[in-house]
Design an enzyme around this catalytic site. Structure first.
Site, PDB file in Angstrom:
ATOM      1  N   GLU A  49      36.361  29.075  42.670  1.00 21.62           N
ATOM      2  CA  GLU A  49      36.897  30.426  42.445  1.00 21.62           C
ATOM      3  C   GLU A  49      36.134  31.386  43.336  1.00 21.62           C
ATOM      4  O   GLU A  49      34.920  31.229  43.544  1.00 21.62           O
ATOM      5  CB  GLU A  49      36.733  30.835  40.978  1.00 21.62           C
ATOM      6  CG  GLU A  49      37.196  32.282  40.762  1.00 21.62           C
ATOM      7  CD  GLU A  49      37.369  32.666  39.308  1.00 21.62           C
ATOM      8  OE1 GLU A  49      36.761  32.032  38.435  1.00 21.62           O
ATOM      9  OE2 GLU A  49      38.115  33.629  39.061  1.00 21.62           O
ATOM     10  N   CYS A 247      39.920  33.350  36.524  1.00 24.13           N
ATOM     11  CA  CYS A 247      40.606  34.621  36.223  1.00 24.13           C
ATOM     12  C   CYS A 247      41.159  35.292  37.469  1.00 24.13           C
ATOM     13  O   CYS A 247      41.993  36.189  37.364  1.00 24.13           O
ATOM     14  CB  CYS A 247      39.647  35.583  35.531  1.00 24.13           C
ATOM     15  SG  CYS A 247      39.116  35.016  33.918  1.00 24.13           S
ATOM     16  N   ASN A 378      45.944  30.341  33.902  1.00 21.86           N
ATOM     17  CA  ASN A 378      44.546  29.922  33.891  1.00 21.86           C
ATOM     18  C   ASN A 378      44.033  29.776  32.471  1.00 21.86           C
ATOM     19  O   ASN A 378      44.049  28.699  31.900  1.00 21.86           O
ATOM     20  CB  ASN A 378      43.691  30.922  34.679  1.00 21.86           C
ATOM     21  CG  ASN A 378      42.200  30.681  34.475  1.00 21.86           C
ATOM     22  OD1 ASN A 378      41.743  29.548  34.539  1.00 21.86           O
ATOM     23  ND2 ASN A 378      41.448  31.724  34.173  1.00 21.86           N
ATOM     24  N   GLU A 379      43.642  30.902  31.896  1.00 25.03           N
ATOM     25  CA  GLU A 379      42.973  30.845  30.593  1.00 25.03           C
ATOM     26  C   GLU A 379      43.833  31.614  29.587  1.00 25.03           C
ATOM     27  O   GLU A 379      43.343  32.462  28.866  1.00 25.03           O
ATOM     28  CB  GLU A 379      41.605  31.494  30.738  1.00 25.03           C
ATOM     29  CG  GLU A 379      40.551  30.915  29.871  1.00 25.03           C
ATOM     30  CD  GLU A 379      39.163  31.417  30.270  1.00 25.03           C
ATOM     31  OE1 GLU A 379      38.984  32.642  30.379  1.00 25.03           O
ATOM     32  OE2 GLU A 379      38.265  30.580  30.434  1.00 25.03           O
TER      33      GLU A 379
HETATM   34  O1  AHR Z   1      34.195  30.667  35.715  1.00 20.65           O
HETATM   35  C1  AHR Z   1      34.197  32.032  35.514  1.00 20.65           C
HETATM   36  C2  AHR Z   1      35.363  32.475  34.640  1.00 20.65           C
HETATM   37  O2  AHR Z   1      35.253  31.952  33.364  1.00 20.65           O
HETATM   38  C3  AHR Z   1      36.710  32.029  35.099  1.00 20.65           C
HETATM   39  O3  AHR Z   1      37.231  32.845  36.062  1.00 20.65           O
HETATM   40  C4  AHR Z   1      37.527  32.108  33.847  1.00 20.65           C
HETATM   41  O4  AHR Z   1      38.611  31.212  33.854  1.00 20.65           O
HETATM   42  C5  AHR Z   1      36.537  31.873  32.753  1.00 20.65           C
HETATM   43  O5  AHR Z   1      36.618  32.823  31.779  1.00 20.65           O
END
Ligand code: AHR
Length: 661
Positions: A49, A247, A378-379
Site C-alpha cells: 500500500e 484504505c 478493502n475493509e
Molecule cells: O495497513 C494499514 C491500514 O490498515 C490499511 O490501509 C487498512 O486496510 C487497515 O485498516
C-alpha cells in the site's frame, strides 16, 4: 550474614529447578507417512500500500518531489531562495505556476522569469532529501519551451552544505515543448541532497516534468523501481502481491478513491492525487504526500511477474473508507465501478486487439499477465457492502468465471460486522474471505488455534492484513520488536497447520520511510539510501522460503503444539525435494530441548539444516544504524536414524530442514 547465605541458597535452588524444567526434553512426533492439506503456492504473499511514502519517495525511484507541479500547492517541494516573488526591487527571478486550459490530466507547468541569472535558482528538496551515491549515474529529464533568451539550463545536485556533487548543463532551444535529457554523475554519497536549477542568462522559460532517477534501478528499467527494496521483496519468494492497499483503495471520499485507469499510459498524462494518508494521523502529518502514479497498474503487474508473485489487485466497490466518510455510490450508479473491474481483467489478460489489452501491449507487454484473482472492496462492512459486492460478483463470474474473487469481512477479526460478513459470504459461497487483524502479541499467541475449528466447507481464508502491535501510546505507533515477530510466527504455525482453510496470508503494511511514515510497525524500513528488514520480515521470509507442499501432523503428547510451555510448531513436507521442514517457535525465555521423531520416515539421511531467529531481548529491533540485531543464523545438527534432537533457545524461531528417504 546468615540471612544473606540463606537467600543465596534459595536463589541457587530456584535456578536449579528452572534449569531442570528447561532441560526436560519434549518429544515432537511428525507423522511423515500421512501428508495432509496441500500448501497453496499463494500461501505467503505481500501486501503493498502507498502508505509511509512506500511508492513516491520509496520503491518508485523518482527523486524529484512534485515533478509536474500537480500538488495542491503547485510549488510544494520547490524552493526559490532568492525569489523576487514578494519584492519588485529584488533583481533575481521567480517561478509562476500556470494552469493549462481544457480537460488535461497534467494541468500545471511553471513559467520561470529570470531577471538576473546570477541571483536566481529553484531547488527541489526531494522526498525528505535526495539519496545520492558516489560514482552513481542519475538520469535527468525535463520538458521545456523557451519564451525568451535562455539557452542553457544548469542542473546541480548539491549536498547538505549546498556544495555541488554533480552538475551538467543542457542546451534548450525553441518555443515548442520539447523533452530534454542528461546524465549526472555524483562525486560523493549524500543522504539528503537537493536538485538545484539555474539559468545562463535572464529570460523566460516554461518547464514541466522535471525528473531524476538513478540509472541503477530494478532490472535497469528506465524510470523504474528502487533496486534494493524490490530485491527484499523478491527474496521473500512471495506467492502473491496485493495492490494498491489498503484504505487507499477506498479514499476518504469517493472522488479520491484509487482509479486504476488513471495510473496507466504515459506518465506525463497520469493524473496525480493527494494521498489519503497525508493528514490522517495528526501525530504523523505529511501534507506533502501525493500519488504521482508513476508506479501504476502496469508497473504493478510487471513487478508481480518479475518477482514470481500472483497479482492480486483490490478495487473500490463504490464505498469510501468507512473510518472516514463511508460515502456510497447509489446502487443505480454503480455500473462504472463494475466496468472498471471488468476492464482491469481485460487490461491484464485481454487479447492485444481488445481495448484494454491493446493499452497493455502499447505499454510494452503484449503477453497477458495471467491475472487469476481480484479483490472487491478493502475493509468494508455491513449491508451496504454486500448490496454492492453481489453486483460485482455476478458481472465478474459471468464474464470471467475462472477469476477468484476476494471479498472483505471488515476491519476486525471478530465481532458483529465480522460475523455478519462471514454469514453473508458463506451463503454466497464466496471464494476467499479477507480477514484483518492488528492485535497484541498475546492475541496472536492465543489465536494460534484460530483456524483449527473453521468450517472446512466454507470459503477459504485470505489473512490479508495482520501485524502484532505491542503496547504503545496509540495505535499504529508501535515498534517492530522481536516479541511481535515471535507472536506472528506462533500464529503462522496455526495458519500453516490449517492450510486447507488458509490459502493466502500477508503482513501489513509493507514499507516505511524513517522520516515520513504514518503507521508503525511495518515490514521494511528505509531511508533515501538504505533499507532494513525487521525481525517480522525475517519471520515472513523463513515461512515463505520454507513453504513446502503438504502439511504434516505434528504433536506432543498427542496434542497440536499451540503454546504448551510457550512452544508452537508446524511441519510441512516438500515433495519435490523429499524434505521435512519443521518450524518451532519458543516464546519462553528459557531454552527447551526437543526430540523430533519423524514417524514413518525410512531413513533420515543427512544433517539437519537449521535457520534460527533469536535475540536475548524481546524488545530487540533492527534499525538502519544497527540492522543486524535480529537476523537469521544458520546451524546444523546431526540427524539420528529417524529424527533429531535440537535445543531451542529462549525467545526464538527455528526452521529445521531435513531430507528423508
Ligand atoms: O495497513 C494499514 C491500514 O490498515 C490499511 O490501509 C487498512 O486496510 C487497515 O485498516
Amino acid at each position: 550474614m546468615k540471612k544473606n547465605l540463606m537467600n543465596v541458597k534459595a536463589v541457587f535452588l530456584a535456578l536449579l529447578f528452572v534449569s531442570q524444567i528447561s532441560n526436560a526434553q519434549k518429544n515432537f512426533v511428525v507423522d511423515v507417512k500421512n501428508p495432509k492439506a496441500e500448501i497453496q503456492p499463494t500461501m505467503y504473499g505481500i501486501f503493498f500500500e502507498d502508505i509511509n511514502f512506500a511508492a513516491d519517495g520509496g520503491i518508485y525511484a523518482e527523486l524529484v518531489k512534485n515533478r509536474s507541479f500537480e500538488f495542491l500547492y503547485p510549488l510544494m517541494g520547490w524552493k526559490e531562495p532568492n525569489s523576487n516573488r514578494h519584492s519588485l526591487n529584488l533583481k533575481s527571478g521567480r517561478a509562476i505556476p500556470i494552469t493549462k486550459s481544457g480537460n488535461v490530466s497534467n494541468k500545471h507547468y511553471i513559467r520561470i522569469d529570470v531577471n538576473d541569472a546570477s541571483g536566481y535558482s529553484i531547488i527541489n528538496e526531494g522526498f525528505r532529501g535526495i539519496g545520492i551515491k558516489e560514482s552513481a549515474k542519475y538520469d535527468l529529464s525535463f520538458m521545456a519551451n523557451v519564451a525568451s533568451n535562455i539557452k542553457h539550463v544548469k542542473f546541480e545536485i548539491i549536498d547538505e552544505k549546498n556544495n555541488p556533487i554533480a552538475s551538467n548543463s543542457v542546451a534548450v532551444i525553441g518555443n515548442n515543448w520539447e523533452t530534454y535529457k542528461t546524465t549526472l554523475t555524483a562525486s560523493k554519497t549524500c543522504a539528503k541532497a537537493k536538485l538545484k536549477i539555474t539559468f545562463d542568462t535572464s529570460g523566460t522559460i516554461n518547464m514541466d516534468m522535471i525528473s531524476m532517477f538513478p540509472e541503477d534501478t530494478w532490472m535497469g528499467r528506465k524510470k523504474g523501481l528502487r533496486k534494493d527494496l524490490v530485491q527484499l521483496l523478491a527474496d521473500l519468494h512471495p506467492g502473491f502481491l496485493r495492490f494498491p492497499g489498503g484504505c487507499i483503495v477506498e479514499g476518504r471520499v469517493l472522488e479520491r478513491r484509487y482509479q486504476w485507469k488513471k495510473t496507466v499510459g504515459s506518465i506525463e498524462n497520469r493524473q496525480g492525487l493527494v494521498n489519503r494518508w497525508n493528514t490522517e494521523f495528526s501525530h504523523r502529518s505529511t501534507p506533502d504526500y501525493f500519488q504521482s502514479f508513476g508506479l501504476g497498474f502496469f508497473e504493478y503487474f510487471q513487478l508481480s511477474e518479475d518477482i514470481g508473485a500472483e497479482p492480486l489487485p483490490i478495487l473500490n466497490c463504490g464505498m469510501a473508507c468507512q473510518y472516514n466518510t463511508g460515502e456510497l455510490v447509489p446502487i443505480n450508479e454503480i455500473a462504472p465501478y463494475v466496468q472498471d473491474a471488468l476492464d482491469l481483467i481485460e487490461f491484464a489478460n485481454g487479447n492485444v486487439s481488445s481495448k484494454w489489452g491493446k493499452v497493455r501491449a502499447e505499454m510494452g507487454h503484449p503477453k497477458p499477465f495471467n491475472l487469476k484473482y481480484i479483490g472487491i472492496g478493502n475493509e468494508q462492512w455491513g449491508k451496504d457492502y454486500f448490496d454492492r459486492y453481489v453486483i460485482f460478483e455476478k458481472a465478474i463470474k459471468e464474464k470471467y468465471p475462472e477469476i477468484k474473487i476476494v471479498s472483505g469481512s471488515g476491519p476486525s477479526p471478530d465481532g458483529e460486522y465480522f460475523d455478519y460478513g462471514w454469514k453473508q459470504l458463506k451463503k454466497l459461497k464466496a471464494d476467499l474471505v479477507d480477514e484483518h487483524y492488528y492485535r497484541s502479541p498475546e492475541w496472536f499467541k492465543e489465536n494460534a488455534t484460530r483456524y483449527d475449528n473453521y468450517d472446512r466447507n466454507a470459503p477459504k481464508v485470505f489473512a490479508g492484513e495482520y501485524a502484532a502491535h505491542n503496547k504503545a501510546k496509540s495505535a499504529a505507533m508501535t515498534k517492530n520488536t522481536l516479541e511481535c515477530a515471535l507472536a506472528e510466527a506462533a500464529f503462522m504455525t496455526g495458519m500453516e497447520r490449517n492450510a486447507d482453510v488458509v490459502y493466502m496470508t500477508s503482513y501489513a503494511p509493507l514499507l516505511a520511510h524513517v522520516d515520513a511514515w504514518q503507521w508503525a510497525p511495518d515490514l521494511i524500513w528505509f531511508d533515501n539510501l538504505n533499507a532494513v528488514p525487521t525481525a517480522n520480515y525475517y519471520v515472513q521470509k523463513m515461512f515463505a522460503n520454507n513453504a513446502g507442499t503438504n502439511v504434516l501432523s505434528t504433536t506432543c503428547n498427542k496434542q497440536n503444539i499451540t503454546g504448551q510451555d510457550g512452544l508452537y510448531a508446524s511441519t510441512v513436507m516438500d515433495k519435490a525435494t523429499s524434505e521435512i521442514i519443521i518450524k518451532i517457535v519458543n516464546t519462553e525465555n528459557k531454552a527447551q530441548r526437543i526430540n523430533v521423531d519423524l514417524k514413518g520416515a525410512k531413513k533420515v539421511n543427512e544433517d539437519v539444516n537449521i535457520t534460527v531467529l533469536h535475540a536475548d531481548d524481546l524488545n530487540a529491533v533492527n534499525t538502519l544504524k544497527i540492522p543486524t540485531t535480529v537476523v537469521p543464523q544458520q546451524l546444523s545438527v546431526k540427524a539420528k536414524k529417524k529424527g533429531f534432537c535440537v535445543e531451542i533457545q529462549g525467545n526464538s524461531f527455528y526452521v529445521c530442514r531435513v531430507k528423508v528417504n
